[in-house]
Design an enzyme around this catalytic site. Structure first.
Site, PDB file in Angstrom:
ATOM      1  N   GLY A  15       0.822  -1.221   0.000  1.00 16.00           N
ATOM      2  CA  GLY A  15       0.000   0.000   0.000  1.00 16.00           C
ATOM      3  C   GLY A  15       0.849   1.262   0.000  1.00 16.00           C
ATOM      4  O   GLY A  15       0.571   2.221  -0.738  1.00 16.00           O
ATOM      5  N   HIS A 176      -2.532 -17.616 -10.100  1.00 14.56           N
ATOM      6  CA  HIS A 176      -1.330 -17.049  -9.468  1.00 14.56           C
ATOM      7  C   HIS A 176      -0.813 -18.035  -8.421  1.00 14.56           C
ATOM      8  O   HIS A 176      -0.747 -17.736  -7.243  1.00 14.56           O
ATOM      9  CB  HIS A 176      -1.707 -15.715  -8.812  1.00 14.56           C
ATOM     10  CG  HIS A 176      -0.535 -14.937  -8.302  1.00 14.56           C
ATOM     11  ND1 HIS A 176       0.625 -14.753  -9.007  1.00 14.56           N
ATOM     12  CD2 HIS A 176      -0.360 -14.250  -7.141  1.00 14.56           C
ATOM     13  CE1 HIS A 176       1.456 -14.014  -8.295  1.00 14.56           C
ATOM     14  NE2 HIS A 176       0.894 -13.698  -7.156  1.00 14.56           N
TER      15      HIS A 176
HETATM   16  N1  APR Z   1      -9.077  -3.626   6.300  1.00 11.00           N
HETATM   17  C1  APR Z   1      -8.073  -2.868   5.802  1.00 11.00           C
HETATM   18  N2  APR Z   1      -6.776  -3.160   5.967  1.00 11.00           N
HETATM   19  C2  APR Z   1      -6.481  -4.252   6.655  1.00 11.00           C
HETATM   20  C3  APR Z   1      -7.468  -5.109   7.185  1.00 11.00           C
HETATM   21  C4  APR Z   1      -8.820  -4.746   6.987  1.00 11.00           C
HETATM   22  N3  APR Z   1      -9.814  -5.498   7.448  1.00 11.00           N
HETATM   23  N4  APR Z   1      -6.843  -6.134   7.804  1.00 11.00           N
HETATM   24  C5  APR Z   1      -5.523  -5.933   7.665  1.00 11.00           C
HETATM   25  N5  APR Z   1      -5.302  -4.789   6.975  1.00 11.00           N
HETATM   26  C6  APR Z   1      -4.028  -4.164   6.623  1.00 11.00           C
HETATM   27  C7  APR Z   1      -2.963  -4.359   7.677  1.00 11.00           C
HETATM   28  O1  APR Z   1      -3.158  -3.473   8.769  1.00 11.00           O
HETATM   29  C8  APR Z   1      -1.696  -4.048   6.884  1.00 11.00           C
HETATM   30  O2  APR Z   1      -1.301  -2.697   7.025  1.00 11.00           O
HETATM   31  O3  APR Z   1      -3.476  -4.736   5.452  1.00 11.00           O
HETATM   32  C9  APR Z   1      -2.092  -4.337   5.438  1.00 11.00           C
HETATM   33  C10 APR Z   1      -1.287  -5.443   4.780  1.00 11.00           C
HETATM   34  O4  APR Z   1       0.019  -5.007   4.696  1.00 11.00           O
HETATM   35  P1  APR Z   1       1.279  -5.969   4.877  1.00 11.00           P
HETATM   36  O5  APR Z   1       1.052  -6.863   6.036  1.00 11.00           O
HETATM   37  O6  APR Z   1       2.489  -5.118   4.859  1.00 11.00           O
HETATM   38  O7  APR Z   1       1.202  -6.890   3.569  1.00 11.00           O
HETATM   39  P2  APR Z   1       1.683  -6.545   2.064  1.00 11.00           P
HETATM   40  O8  APR Z   1       3.080  -6.985   1.887  1.00 11.00           O
HETATM   41  O9  APR Z   1       1.321  -5.144   1.742  1.00 11.00           O
HETATM   42  O10 APR Z   1       0.761  -7.570   1.242  1.00 11.00           O
HETATM   43  C11 APR Z   1      -0.637  -7.451   1.253  1.00 11.00           C
HETATM   44  O11 APR Z   1      -0.890  -8.520  -0.880  1.00 11.00           O
HETATM   45  O12 APR Z   1       0.606  -9.650  -2.273  1.00 11.00           O
HETATM   46  C12 APR Z   1      -0.390  -9.773  -1.286  1.00 11.00           C
HETATM   47  O13 APR Z   1       0.212 -11.826  -0.172  1.00 11.00           O
HETATM   48  C13 APR Z   1       0.145 -10.429  -0.035  1.00 11.00           C
HETATM   49  O14 APR Z   1      -2.022 -10.846   0.928  1.00 11.00           O
HETATM   50  C14 APR Z   1      -0.891  -9.987   0.968  1.00 11.00           C
HETATM   51  C15 APR Z   1      -1.279  -8.587   0.487  1.00 11.00           C
END
Ligand code: APR
Length: 317
Positions: A15, A176
């Protein structure tokens, strides 16, 4: 003309990079949503404060309220857990299905006219769920996987042949997962088949085939290779850039042909499932799916990959 609005649901690793790329390219105003208080606000403040250096001028807002995504043209979803070493993407299905359910409800309520690009894994299942809950037309709910899988394949080919990545074209279709379908026959260096170049390099057809098979294998496991190195999460720069290529094609109506996780209705012999295929992406989302004939070996790989997607989707409660 009104500025475009891009909302990013999930303010984690991917993000944050998405937000920065949107700003650097001035794609539109950006909202970053996360459930963690302060996280999206802090990231957007950080990115906003470097506008005078990077010379971008867009509105950047971090939020914990879905109301802020109102009027979005595009929503990109990364909410959900990433994998840890030893996990497959499919291991995330239970926890990420719950997250996707709440996210899709938020999008449905507050951004009903948006086009949604899902990145959360397991991708094929998360796109399917997102479309079911929003009820949006299939052309407006798509997934990012193929742009990245294809870029990984192209990178390995460029390294192997010692040519610029800019001149390699390669495409990966299917789900994927570990059964994705890198299309060897269409991989080229400025139109010259990669297999021909490998045969020239090694002067040995069997060796060329072996080298290609190793690149196909590495492509299939490329996400896991990054996870094993990072240990604390999964790839984030590359999925972000890949989704931005899709979003840009939609926002600017470029009609790029990008491998996209699309809902199929008979194309490539598949009906009623989301699978990665080449699609024309424009202002309406998926404007058409590009079809071509797979040979017997490619079709068999596609069938295997689709079977894995069906099993995954079927396992969702
Ligand atoms: N609503 C919004 N955001 C949420 C929720 C929710 N209900 N639950 C969790 N999150 C947020 C978390 O707080 C976190 O900031 O989603 C974010 C995920 O970020 P990361 O843990 O850093 O994961 P990231 O590497 O960005 O990957 C996200 O994409 O490629 C896929 O496998 C990967 O499923 C994963 C996703």
């Amino acid at each position: 003309m009104a500025r475009k609005k891009i909302s990013l649901i999930g303010g984690g690793q991917i993000g944050g990079v998405l937000a920065q790329l949107c700003a650097l390219r001035e794609l539109g105003d950006v909202v970053l949503f996360d459930i963690v208080e302060g996280l999206p606000q802090g990231k957007m403040l950080d990115i906003a404060e470097v506008g005078p250096v990077d010379r971008y001028d867009v509105c950047l807002k971090g939020t914990n309220s879905y109301e802020d995504i109102k009027g979005s043209d595009i929503v990109i979803v990364t909410a959900g857990l990433p994998r840890k070493p030893g996990m497959s993407r499919d291991d995330l299905i239970e926890v990420n299905s719950k997250i996707m359910t709440s996210v899709a409800e938020g999008i449905k309520q507050y951004a009903p006219d948006s086009i949604v690009i899902v990145i959360s894994n397991p991708l094929d299942a998360m796109v399917t769920l997102c479309q079911k809950i929003t009820g949006f037309p299939h052309s407006r709910v798509i997934g990012q996987a193929g742009v990245l899988d294809s870029a990984r394949f192209a990178t390995f080919i460029a390294w192997e042949l010692g040519v610029s990545v800019k001149d390699v074209t390669a495409m990966t279709l299917g789900g994927h997962g570990d059964d994705m379908v890198p299309l060897v026959r269409y991989a080229s260096v400025n139109g010259i088949p990669v297999m021909e170049l490998l045969e020239q390099k090694y002067n040995d057809k069997a060796k060329a085939k072996e080298v290609m098979e190793a690149m196909v294998k590495r492509t299939r496991g490329a996400g896991g290779e990054v996870v094993a190195l990072l240990k604390t999460g999964s790839a984030f720069y590359s999925p972000a850039s890949s989704a931005i290529a899709m979003a840009e094609s939609i926002l600017k109506d470029q009609k790029r042909v990008l491998p996209t996780c699309c809902f199929l209705q008979g194309e490539f012999g598949v009906s009623g499932f989301y699978v990665g295929v080449p699609a024309v992406l424009g202002e309406k989302g998926v404007e058409s799916i590009i079809q071509f004939k797979l040979d017997a070996e490619e079709q068999a790989m596609m069938d295997k990959s689709v079977a894995a997607v069906k099993e995954l989707v079927g396992s969702m409660k």
